[in-house]
Design an enzyme around this catalytic site. Sequence first.
Site, PDB file in Angstrom:
ATOM      1  N   ASP A 131      10.473   2.511  12.226  1.00 30.38           N
ATOM      2  CA  ASP A 131      11.790   2.086  11.753  1.00 30.38           C
ATOM      3  C   ASP A 131      11.833   2.064  10.229  1.00 30.38           C
ATOM      4  OD1 ASP A 131      13.008   1.792  14.197  1.00 30.38           O
ATOM      5  OD2 ASP A 131      12.290  -0.262  14.481  1.00 30.38           O
ATOM      6  N   ASP A 154       9.054  -1.329   5.756  1.00 30.33           N
ATOM      7  CA  ASP A 154       7.880  -1.618   6.584  1.00 30.33           C
ATOM      8  C   ASP A 154       7.107  -0.344   6.902  1.00 30.33           C
ATOM      9  OD1 ASP A 154       8.621  -4.237   6.553  1.00 30.33           O
ATOM     10  OD2 ASP A 154       9.560  -4.213   8.543  1.00 30.33           O
ATOM     11  N   ASP A 173       6.185   1.211   9.491  1.00 31.73           N
ATOM     12  CA  ASP A 173       6.314   1.590  10.893  1.00 31.73           C
ATOM     13  C   ASP A 173       7.393   2.658  11.012  1.00 31.73           C
ATOM     14  OD1 ASP A 173       8.658   0.214  10.506  1.00 31.73           O
ATOM     15  OD2 ASP A 173       8.119  -1.506  11.752  1.00 31.73           O
ATOM     16  N   GLU A 190      13.743  -4.260   2.887  1.00 34.31           N
ATOM     17  CA  GLU A 190      14.295  -4.211   4.241  1.00 34.31           C
ATOM     18  C   GLU A 190      14.414  -5.625   4.798  1.00 34.31           C
ATOM     19  OE1 GLU A 190      12.791  -2.628   8.620  1.00 34.31           O
ATOM     20  OE2 GLU A 190      11.848  -1.853   6.811  1.00 34.31           O
TER      21      GLU A 190
END
Length: 701
Positions: A558, A554, A556, A481
């Site tokens: 998102d 990641d 998280d 990402e």
Amino acid sequence: MATRSDYDARHLSVLEGLEAVRKRPGMYIGSTDSRGLMHCVWEIIDNSVDEALGGFGAHITVVLHADGSVEVQDDGRGIPVDIEPKTGLSGVEVVFTKLHAGGKFGGGSYSASGGLHGVGASVVNALSARLDVEVDRGGKTYRMQFRHGEPGRFTDTGRPSPDAPFAPFTEAHELDVVGKAKRGVTGTRIRYWADRQIFTPDASFDLEALLRRGRQTAFLVPGLRITLRDARRLVGPDGERLGESEEVLQYDGGISEFVEFLAPDSKVSDVWRMHGTGTFHETVPVLDSRGHSRVTEVERTCEVDLALRWGTGYDTTMRTFVNIIATPKGGTHQSGFEAGLLKSVRDAIRVNARKLKAGEDKPEKDDIMAGMTAVLTVRLAEPQFEGQTKEILGTPAVRAIVSKVVATEIAAKLNSTARTEKAQAALILEKVVSEMKTRISARKHKETQRRKTALESSTLPAKLADCRTKDVAKSELFIVEGDSALGTARLARSSEFQALLPIRGKILNVQKASVSDMLSNAECAAIIQVIGAGSGRSFDLASARYQKVVLMTDADVDGAHIRTLLLTLFFRYMRPMVEDGRVYAAVPPLHRVEVVRRGKANEMVYTYSEAELHRVLAALEEQGLHYKEPIQRYKGLGEMDADQLAETTMDPRHRTLRRIMMEEAGSADCVFELLMGSDVAPRKDFLMSSAHRLDPEQIDA
């Protein structure tokens, strides 16, 4: 020593009547295991279904009894009970004791039926330890009983049993009148006990198979109600005794409802229902009044009934039937359908070529049938099948009839001026042209889909950091990402077998988008090109350039969303990678705890959830160890240095990968459509009904 002259006519065996069936059962029912046992059930049920097909019955009940017997009841006309003039036997005895006898040979009783060989009921009777038949007809209830195919009477002292005393008929073979039937009530009840000396010890009735075929039959005969009752009280997997179960199957919508049931994806068009008929001439042997066979030309009528729809997927679901007999290997009716469909769609695309930007290319059959679900049934008298299994229709004239009906009806739909049908036709043609372009593009770029040498690598995306090995079995592709994560990952990877491909933010949601939109999206196109095996129906797993594809996002919200979008792309357009277990999700840590060691270098401990962090901290306190404050919470992979990323996420010796598995394609498709599809209302309902299950602490703030 025996000589050739010892072999004469007295050594020949002549098997009379049902004796041949008991001697060679496999010739009639295929096998003597569970499949043969189920074949016998459907031979009896099909007779009842043929009555319903002729409009003489609407209810069929099948009961699996606890004593191993099967009972089939219907409200048809009832088997004839009068005397058949040639044999001098009642109609019931003829049906159950004479091979190749029944109401489907003369042509007057059934215009189109499933069983045409006349061996069904008599073969089941021959292979039964006991068979009881009761017929309601003319205000009376008649009964006849058989043991191993021989007519007679059982003397039951309690419940009916094949072990009860049996007295075969010696002279008069009479039907017993055992009760009165209500005025106008007709029907047949057959209960039989399979002969366990014939069938293998492990042969058993498969309730799921009964349900599948019963549901299929209920779809094909609208209004027919089939009740399947399991009264065996089997023992469950946990040792508990299961109770009785009952399923009632009735579908008034017919094959239109069947298509909706079979369709694996969300719809592009409504279900289109089409009908048509055609006639043809056939030369067949016909028996005259004296029983002599005479070759005669007869006119046949073929009725065509078709239901189909297009969906957003690219898999084709096709079911074909002849007089409700499934023909899984197709035949002349299916080839006629494909020819008519191809002609009408090609004509429509040629007329709208400028609007669709189709160019001079012509769609192929697979382009048109991508995402299509269809049920095709034809009805005709005395169909010709290739082989006893009836899996392929062989009647040649049916092809032209079906082709003409389908071409005419499809053309009418595609050229309709009605608003709804016009809009759906436009979507279908656009989908077909997109599939055609995808196929042509895949063919043109076939060479670039293979692993390139260093000299040829310029055809791959410039942002790809490829690996050096040419051994696909050892190679890995990490989809990372953003450029920040790429910089760290480039230092952390083993360039010998680990490749890196960065993507910018969130890719296109391909569950909502069309095929053309997906192909024009830079990120989606780059992923498909780098993996090198094509997309959709043209995907070739053997051409994939990497053994493992690891989604490294990641830890998280998102990152989870990006991972979901990537999985949607793989599921829709590169599904064999998921089915083969070659797609993984990296599991990066959430926290780093630096433990202080006196006289030694500090130790790094990584945790992957809040609960694990609390357990680690509690364990350190119990051991009297200290750790540095504040504890580092990773918000993204870019916050790690190369050594940390390699140790926790990329090094095969230490990392944890989560393999993405798909146990059931249909359920997975429903989940993707619910979470990522264009229909908002079901997703809103799901979120509202499931909100109480969410732990707010799991959401990254």
